[in-house]
Design a protein around this motif. Structure first.
Motif, short mmCIF file in Angstrom:
data_model
loop_
_atom_site.label_atom_id
_atom_site.label_comp_id
_atom_site.label_asym_id
_atom_site.label_seq_id
_atom_site.Cartn_x
_atom_site.Cartn_y
_atom_site.Cartn_z
N ALA A 1 0.83 -1.21 0.00
CA ALA A 1 0.00 0.00 0.00
C ALA A 1 0.86 1.25 0.00
O ALA A 1 0.69 2.14 -0.83
N LEU A 2 1.80 1.32 0.94
CA LEU A 2 2.58 2.54 1.08
C LEU A 2 3.60 2.72 -0.04
O LEU A 2 3.99 3.85 -0.35
N SER B 1 0.73 4.25 -3.22
CA SER B 1 1.12 5.66 -3.14
C SER B 1 1.81 6.12 -4.42
O SER B 1 1.59 7.23 -4.90
N HIS C 1 -7.32 3.26 -4.54
CA HIS C 1 -5.93 3.46 -4.13
C HIS C 1 -5.83 4.23 -2.80
O HIS C 1 -5.01 3.90 -1.94
N ILE D 1 -4.33 2.70 1.00
CA ILE D 1 -3.33 3.36 1.85
C ILE D 1 -3.92 3.69 3.21
O ILE D 1 -3.31 3.41 4.25
#
Length: 252
Positions: A110-111, A115, A139, A143
């Motif tokens: 996710a990060l 991102s 998206h 995050i």
């Protein structure tokens, strides 16, 4: 119906346009609010977690239906085998099960993945087209959910989480390579680089950028681990004194 149509002539996305900057601002604002009000969230926010999971399943299902009715669904690109699609499935799974092993993979994908997709999105449709909302909603939520489980639920990655991520991705790579060959696809960009600008532009030519990307992923994952790992702020002397105090309390 133009907002759900296939043509993007009236909705062509521009990198770092006003709508794009609004999304980037929302990303930081949402993260900031999650952190500042982390102690105000209810620890057992099951209704909210289930609602977000269902909303992600619903908008992803509508997206596949949108591709189908517009004649753009094709096995070469529509299977959920991109990193962000995998992250989306992990997000839903984490919201529904709360499994730490799922979190340990998601916090990195996710990060690092979602991102990067926010800052350099590979999307043709701008606001207010459906695809614009689908792309950025999924998206952003990927995050924010990872940060929510970190700051509100108290989850944290360990050094072993980096190893689990490495194993997870390297089990996927040969499988997706085979699928790419069979369907003439480019899942995980293992066949060629994306057409638009991306981080891969500075990682060398094909196929060396795959090795460069994997090395970069490990390095960045270690940075994420250093930032979000569970820190022990108590020194050994304090811990010993606290332990003795607790023992005395047991006798009183």
């Amino acid at each position: 119906m133009e907002l759900f149509g296939r043509s993007f002539k009236e909705f062509e996305f521009e990198l770092f346009s006003i709508s794009h900057f609004v999304i980037i601002a929302l990303l930081f604002l949402g993260g900031f609010l999650l952190y500042v009000f982390r102690n105000n969230f209810r620890k057992e926010f099951r209704i909210g977690e289930i609602f977000i999971a269902v909303s992600l399943i619903l908008i992803e299902s509508i997206y596949h239906y949108w591709m189908y009715i517009n004649g753009s669904w094709n096995i070469s690109h529509a299977l959920p085998l991109e990193l962000c699609s995998i992250s989306l499935m992990l997000t839903v799974l984490l919201l529904l099960t709360g499994k730490r092993i799922v979190y340990e993979i998601l916090i990195f994908t996710a990060l690092l993945g979602a991102s990067q997709a926010i800052f350099t999105p590979i999307v043709n449709y701008d606001f207010p087209h459906f695809r614009f909302f689908h792309f950025f909603y999924t998206h952003l939520m990927t995050i924010w959910v990872a940060l929510y489980f970190t700051w509100v639920k108290g989850y944290s990655p360990t050094i072993w989480s980096v190893l689990k991520l490495f194993i997870f991705l390297n089990v996927l790579l040969p499988i997706i390579l085979i699928i790419n060959k069979q369907v003439n696809g480019n899942y995980l960009f293992l066949s060629k680089k994306p057409k638009g600008p991306s981080l891969m532009d500075v990682l060398g030519p094909y196929p060396w950028y795959i090795l460069s990307l994997e090395g970069l992923l490990i390095g960045l994952s270690l940075i994420v681990w250093l930032i979000f790992r569970k820190k022990n702020n108590k020194n050994p002397a304090f811990l010993k004194q606290e332990h003795m105090h607790n023992n005395l309390d047991d006798f009183s």
